[in-house]
Design an enzyme around this catalytic site. Structure first.
Site, PDB file in Angstrom:
ATOM      1  N   GLU A  48       0.922  -1.176  -0.013  1.00  0.00           N
ATOM      2  CA  GLU A  48       0.208  -0.515   0.053  1.00  0.00           C
ATOM      3  C   GLU A  48       0.512   1.616   0.196  1.00  0.00           C
ATOM      4  O   GLU A  48       0.794   1.861  -0.294  1.00  0.00           O
ATOM      5  CB  GLU A  48      -0.875  -0.017   1.053  1.00  0.00           C
ATOM      6  CG  GLU A  48      -2.037  -0.698   0.845  1.00  0.00           C
ATOM      7  CD  GLU A  48      -2.951  -0.685  -0.499  1.00  0.00           C
ATOM      8  OE1 GLU A  48      -3.063   0.250  -0.551  1.00  0.00           O
ATOM      9  OE2 GLU A  48      -3.771  -1.465  -0.574  1.00  0.00           O
ATOM     10  N   TYR A 131      -6.093   6.566   4.716  1.00  0.00           N
ATOM     11  CA  TYR A 131      -5.752   5.857   3.479  1.00  0.00           C
ATOM     12  C   TYR A 131      -5.850   4.853   3.214  1.00  0.00           C
ATOM     13  O   TYR A 131      -6.390   2.920   3.513  1.00  0.00           O
ATOM     14  CB  TYR A 131      -5.905   5.884   1.753  1.00  0.00           C
ATOM     15  CG  TYR A 131      -5.731   5.128   0.601  1.00  0.00           C
ATOM     16  CD1 TYR A 131      -6.791   4.314   0.069  1.00  0.00           C
ATOM     17  CD2 TYR A 131      -4.477   4.864   0.698  1.00  0.00           C
ATOM     18  CE1 TYR A 131      -6.750   3.116  -0.612  1.00  0.00           C
ATOM     19  CE2 TYR A 131      -4.253   3.507  -0.156  1.00  0.00           C
ATOM     20  CZ  TYR A 131      -5.215   2.821  -0.537  1.00  0.00           C
ATOM     21  OH  TYR A 131      -5.375   1.535  -1.281  1.00  0.00           O
ATOM     22  N   ASP A 149      -9.499   6.365  -1.266  1.00  0.00           N
ATOM     23  CA  ASP A 149      -8.518   6.779  -3.179  1.00  0.00           C
ATOM     24  C   ASP A 149      -9.098   7.572  -3.919  1.00  0.00           C
ATOM     25  O   ASP A 149     -10.650   7.581  -3.633  1.00  0.00           O
ATOM     26  CB  ASP A 149      -7.368   6.006  -3.184  1.00  0.00           C
ATOM     27  CG  ASP A 149      -8.120   5.045  -4.255  1.00  0.00           C
ATOM     28  OD1 ASP A 149      -8.813   4.885  -4.641  1.00  0.00           O
ATOM     29  OD2 ASP A 149      -7.435   3.877  -4.293  1.00  0.00           O
TER      30      ASP A 149
END
Length: 383
Positions: A48, A131, A149
């Site tokens: 991520e 996020y 996102d």
DNA sequence: AAGGCGGGGGC
DNA sequence: GCCCCAGCCTT
């Protein structure tokens, strides 16, 4: 359960249908990515962070190499910084890598080397914002948190035809409210990844007619053919600075020249001293350099070569006439008033010329705040 | 709230 | 060649 969604005409049945359509599509079409073969929170975390501002295809080889070199949080916490940056070399945003190491040290110190499993704890880790916390939480720990996102913003804005400007922080709330009700509590991680995949491969920024969309029956912008309007995003205009010269041109009778700004200029229709952008260094400018833009302008008008001279020498002018600053929404002008003496008779010269006058700031010729500032500055000096 | 970070992709 | 990119941190 659907308090917010009800306002958009969605009942429980429609919500269930949407989730089923989305997740069925995902199960059939999900991309086979290295970090999707695992629920290891460390792998998900690394992926991520790498995926922030970076495309999937670029990330894959970096990810493989990274977890081979640093297979655990403990290894990351103890890695030599140079070695870490070598693993990150070419990915960009190198503070992401340094933050990873700091966060790994935080996890070693406060969480016995285990990835924390709650949103508040995840958010305390360096480099993990809303996020990324939601992405890790939902994918690794089944937390029912939408990972919002750019893809989710675009997809959600289109489905519900949301006019909220996604560039404003306050708009986040509107999207979050909707997504907390839309997210599948049974499969929150898959829901997030399905939405992201959908945004990345089908409902892309420029694909306005996604006939192959699995959720087009639920997509108000598809039904109304308004997808191109969403998401609403205020253009980020950066305010650019411009150095300008404002010529106060006076003839022997005391008449001063004003020109009306044309439709292709700022402050269209209003009357100003002739203003030109320049890129010379004012402090060392010669009389010629300062007068050239003006001579070019008169040449263009077909008025020929005029007898012009500065009323002050440049260095005197800079000291005596402070700059005028004028801020537009998207640009800032720093203006220097340049007083010029004209030997020719101004009124005779401009007779018949459109957009030029010697009688501005009367009731017939509107002037801008900028022009008011220029005149005030001039009069202040010559009081 | 705005600016910086770095590289890649789209036009 | 320019413009854009919604993530996070810092100021």
């Amino acid at each position: 359960m659907t308090q917010v969604l009800a306002k958009y005409g969605w009942n429980d049945q429609k919500v269930k249908g949407f989730r089923a359509a989305l997740l069925d599509w995902y199960d059939q079409n999900k991309r086979d990515l290295p970090w999707r073969r695992t629920r290891n929170p460390y792998y998900i975390w690394i992926s991520e962070i790498m995926l922030q501002q970076t495309q999937v295809a670029t990330v894959i080889p970096y990810f493989e190499r990274f977890i081979k070199a640093l297979p655990t949080i403990e290894a990351l916490a103890n890695v030599d910084e140079q070695e870490l940056l070598l693993l990150w070399q070419g990915l960009g945003y190198y503070s992401r890598a340094r933050n990873l190491k700091v966060a790994a040290q935080q996890i070693m110190e406060h969480h016995q080397g285990q990835m924390p499993q709650t949103m508040p704890e995840l958010l305390k880790l360096k480099g993990i914002g809303p996020y990324t916390a939601a992405a890790i939480g939902s994918m690794a720990f089944d937390l029912v948190e939408p990972a919002i996102d750019g893809n989710l913003l675009r997809v959600t804005a289109r489905i519900f035809e949301l006019d909220a400007d996604i560039s404003k922080p306050s708009s986040r709330k509107i999207f979050a409210e909707i997504l907390y009700e839309l997210i599948d509590p049974e499969r929150p991680g898959d829901f997030n990844q399905a939405m992201m995949d959908l945004g990345a491969t089908v409902m892309t920024p420029t694909n306005y007619y996604p006939e192959d969309s699995p959720i087009k029956a639920y997509d108000q912008s598809f039904i109304n053919e308004t997808a191109a309007l969403y998401p609403v995003k205020k253009k980020k205009i950066k305010n650019t600075k411009h150095q300008m010269l404002a010529y106060r041109i006076q003839d022997l009778k005391g008449s001063v020249l004003y020109r009306q700004h044309t439709a292709d200029e700022l402050l269209t229709g209003l009357w100003h001293y002739p203003i030109f952008e320049y890129d010379i260094v004012l402090d060392s400018a010669t009389e010629d350099e300062l007068l050239t833009p003006l001579e070019d302008y008169f040449e263009q008008l077909g008025l020929g070569a005029l007898k012009l001279k500065l009323m002050m020498n440049p260095s005197q002018m800079i000291v005596a006439l402070p700059k005028v600053k004028h801020v537009f929404s998207h640009r800032t002008w720093n203006l220097q008033v340049v007083p010029v003496q004209l030997e020719d008779d101004l009124q005779a010269l401009i007779a018949g010329s459109q957009g030029l006058t010697t009688t501005a700031s009367d009731q017939e010729h509107p002037i801008s705040t900028l022009q008011q500032k220029l005149q005030a500055r001039w009069e202040g000096v010559n009081r």
